[in-house]
Write a protein that holds these residues in place. Structure first.
Motif, PDB file in Angstrom:
ATOM      1  N   CYS A 148       0.833  -1.208   0.000  1.00 59.27           N
ATOM      2  CA  CYS A 148       0.000   0.000   0.000  1.00 59.27           C
ATOM      3  C   CYS A 148       0.862   1.251   0.000  1.00 59.27           C
ATOM      4  CB  CYS A 148      -0.895   0.003   1.233  1.00 59.27           C
ATOM      5  SG  CYS A 148      -2.041  -1.402   1.328  1.00 59.27           S
ATOM      6  N   LEU A 149       0.536   2.185  -0.876  1.00 60.79           N
ATOM      7  CA  LEU A 149       1.270   3.446  -0.973  1.00 60.79           C
ATOM      8  C   LEU A 149       0.635   4.545  -0.130  1.00 60.79           C
ATOM      9  CD1 LEU A 149       2.306   3.647  -4.747  1.00 60.79           C
ATOM     10  CD2 LEU A 149       3.636   2.854  -2.798  1.00 60.79           C
ATOM     11  N   TRP A 150      -0.194   4.166   0.829  1.00 57.64           N
ATOM     12  CA  TRP A 150      -0.740   5.150   1.759  1.00 57.64           C
ATOM     13  C   TRP A 150      -0.596   4.617   3.186  1.00 57.64           C
ATOM     14  CZ3 TRP A 150      -3.828   1.495  -0.438  1.00 57.64           C
ATOM     15  CH2 TRP A 150      -4.820   0.896   0.325  1.00 57.64           C
ATOM     16  N   ASP A 151      -0.843   5.478   4.142  1.00 58.35           N
ATOM     17  CA  ASP A 151      -0.650   5.138   5.547  1.00 58.35           C
ATOM     18  C   ASP A 151      -1.872   4.402   6.087  1.00 58.35           C
ATOM     19  OD1 ASP A 151       0.584   5.053   8.050  1.00 58.35           O
ATOM     20  OD2 ASP A 151      -0.288   6.974   8.665  1.00 58.35           O
ATOM     21  N   THR A 152      -2.076   3.217   5.562  1.00 57.02           N
ATOM     22  CA  THR A 152      -3.227   2.420   5.975  1.00 57.02           C
ATOM     23  C   THR A 152      -3.029   1.853   7.373  1.00 57.02           C
ATOM     24  OG1 THR A 152      -4.603   0.503   5.425  1.00 57.02           O
ATOM     25  CG2 THR A 152      -2.265   0.359   4.872  1.00 57.02           C
ATOM     26  N   LYS A 153      -4.136   1.639   8.063  1.00 55.39           N
ATOM     27  CA  LYS A 153      -4.093   1.010   9.379  1.00 55.39           C
ATOM     28  C   LYS A 153      -4.404  -0.484   9.294  1.00 55.39           C
ATOM     29  CE  LYS A 153      -3.467   5.173  10.866  1.00 55.39           C
ATOM     30  NZ  LYS A 153      -2.070   5.629  11.094  1.00 55.39           N
ATOM     31  N   THR A 154      -4.639  -0.975   8.085  1.00 51.66           N
ATOM     32  CA  THR A 154      -5.088  -2.362   7.916  1.00 51.66           C
ATOM     33  C   THR A 154      -3.944  -3.371   7.829  1.00 51.66           C
ATOM     34  OG1 THR A 154      -5.140  -2.143   5.503  1.00 51.66           O
ATOM     35  CG2 THR A 154      -7.165  -1.590   6.706  1.00 51.66           C
ATOM     36  N   THR A 155      -2.719  -2.917   7.502  1.00 48.32           N
ATOM     37  CA  THR A 155      -1.608  -3.831   7.294  1.00 48.32           C
ATOM     38  C   THR A 155      -0.284  -3.093   7.501  1.00 48.32           C
ATOM     39  OG1 THR A 155      -0.499  -5.282   5.687  1.00 48.32           O
ATOM     40  CG2 THR A 155      -1.637  -3.357   4.809  1.00 48.32           C
TER      41      THR A 155
END
Length: 480
Positions: free
Chosen positions: A148-155
């Protein structure tokens, strides 16, 4: 020099037919099927936004991710099995024949530990795109490999994750920084999102990656493991929620990956509660959430009756390549601005948009050889773009070296030049409407013309006759 319209189509058809793929059958057959599946959206706002989308004409597509470091095809080398059954190694053509695939997969998965594009400058990207004439961005927020190229909280498998050295950079949240930069220059945002996620334990269970039988679908039958599939659906829905609530205005969700059963309708309905203008391109699925169709590496040879966008690569097909790579490839050659303009006019006069793809280098910059084409494209678009943006196809659409568009009661006729071809003293082309005046878009001069019942003949300015044609000319015709 003229880039033939069937160049991409022949490559794609040959690959499909030879491989016995589910997409075999030729361009027309594939597109006719998608057209038959198309449903005009019920929501009047979405119909209005589709008109807006068709006005934009030119989008910049960007494939950027872990694969950029190796200069290999994006994500697909992780697969052992493929829909391209006649050539199971089509996705690994860049790897050496002696490559140990198990070791390669392990190395690929660990690329997040070395992803560090320290020369990535979102403002520079946006300036380049704006100067080249692009109107919207379509960038990979996540490709099939799940990074992911964004600051996801999922992984943790993300650009800001604990194992990624780029996490300390001020632009570490690549999605956020690039979306802000492009919007600041008036460009729209289309989010590329892969429905497949090969690093999610809810999609590919632990151990599946290295079993030698990986395919693009989940590692299990969702009907037999509904509890695991529900976890993956929740995971995917949360990622879409993040992208549509934390990063400002989004104009389109562009779903890739091909899998079904993720309840895309619920994702889009939820997202439209806060972004009611949001378009959806759930590719090849038909119905209310495939608002426009997206032929890939293909150019229709007729005017389609539905909204559409094709994605093509600025990078040329390399020797030995089974299928064009969207990600960065070392030693890549690029199409010239003349070739891009010619193919862009083919698409525009058939009613479509062009999403022109570039793969940035591992350090985060656009390749220098690609920059020359984009700069030349921008110079041409600055002279002639007003006859393309917001325009619609106009019969006879295309004939010989002429391409036709219509906007605001005016006709725009483009004449394609071959390499080194000189501007002639006169041009003659078919036109059914009665003409009142003709303006030369290159110089804004009013031109003399003769109009018969079926054609228009115009005289070019004396100072231009014999000069190099410079890609294509455009003429603005006022009709009675």
């Amino acid at each position: 020099m003229n880039m033939p319209i069937d160049q991409y189509n022949k490559d794609r058809d040959a690959a499909s037919m030879n491989a016995g793929s589910h997409e075999a059958g030729g361009l027309r057959a594939r597109l006719q099927k998608k057209i038959c599946q198309y449903e005009v959206p019920d929501d009047p706002l979405i119909r209005e936004r589709l008109e807006w989308f068709s006005d934009q004409k030119l989008g910049l597509m960007i494939h950027f991710g872990l694969y950029s470091q190796l200069g290999i095809k994006e994500s697909h080398p992780l697969l052992d099995l493929s829909v391209w059954k006649g050539d199971p190694n089509w996705m690994r053509w860049q790897l050496p024949e002696h490559q140990n695939i198990r070791e390669f997969k392990t190395d690929y998965v660990n690329l997040n530990k070395s992803f560090n594009p320290v020369r990535f400058d979102p403002d520079q990207w946006a300036d380049i795109a704006c100067d080249a004439g692009f109107k919207y961005l379509l960038m990979t927020a996540k490709h099939h490999d799940g990074f992911c190229l964004w600051d996801t909280k999922t992984t943790d498998y993300r650009v800001t994750g604990p194992d990624c050295p780029y996490r300390y950079h001020r632009n570490a949240d690549i999605v956020g920084s690039i979306y802000d930069a492009f919007r600041a220059r008036g460009m729209a945002i289309s989010v590329y999102f892969s429905k497949s996620d090969w690093m999610s334990p809810y999609y590919w269970e632990p151990g599946y990656l290295l079993n030698g039988q990986t395919s693009s679908g989940p590692s299990y039958d969702p009907a037999k493991r509904p509890e695991l599939w529900d976890k993956f659906k929740a995971y995917t829905h949360e990622q879409i929620r993040e992208l549509t609530t934390r990063y400002g205005r989004v104009d389109c969700l562009w779903f890739d990956g091909g899998i079904k059963g993720l309840e895309i309708d619920k994702m889009v309905v939820e997202a439209r509660k806060t972004q009611p203008w949001l378009l959806s391109a759930d590719r090849s699925q038909g119905g209310q959430y495939e608002n426009f169709i997206t032929p890939e590496l293909e150019i229709p040879d007729w005017v389609l009756p539905v909204p559409w966008e094709t994605c093509l690569c600025l990078g040329k097909k390399m020797e030995g390549e089974r299928y064009i790579s969207f990600g960065y490839t070392y030693d890549q050659e690029y199409y010239s601005a003349a070739e891009v303009v010619h193919i862009f006019l083919e698409i525009a006069c058939r009613g479509g948009n062009l999403a022109l793809n570039i793969g940035p280098q591992p350090d985060g910059r656009f390749p220098a050889r690609a920059m020359k084409s984009l700069q030349d494209l921008g110079r041409w678009m600055s002279l002639f773009g007003r006859g393309i943006y917001g325009a619609r196809p106009y019969a006879p659409f295309f004939a010989d070296f002429f391409r036709y568009m219509k906007k605001d009661g005016k006709i725009f006729v483009f004449r394609l030049y071959q390499e080194e071809e000189a501007i002639p003293a006169q041009l003659q082309f078919a036109l059914p409407d009665k003409v009142r005046s003709v303006s030369y878009m290159r110089t804004s001069q009013t031109l003399d013309f003769i109009h018969s019942e079926s054609y228009v003949q115009i005289g070019l300015p004396t100072g231009m006759i014999g000069c190099k044609g410079m890609i294509a000319d455009g003429f603005e015709l006022t009709i009675t």
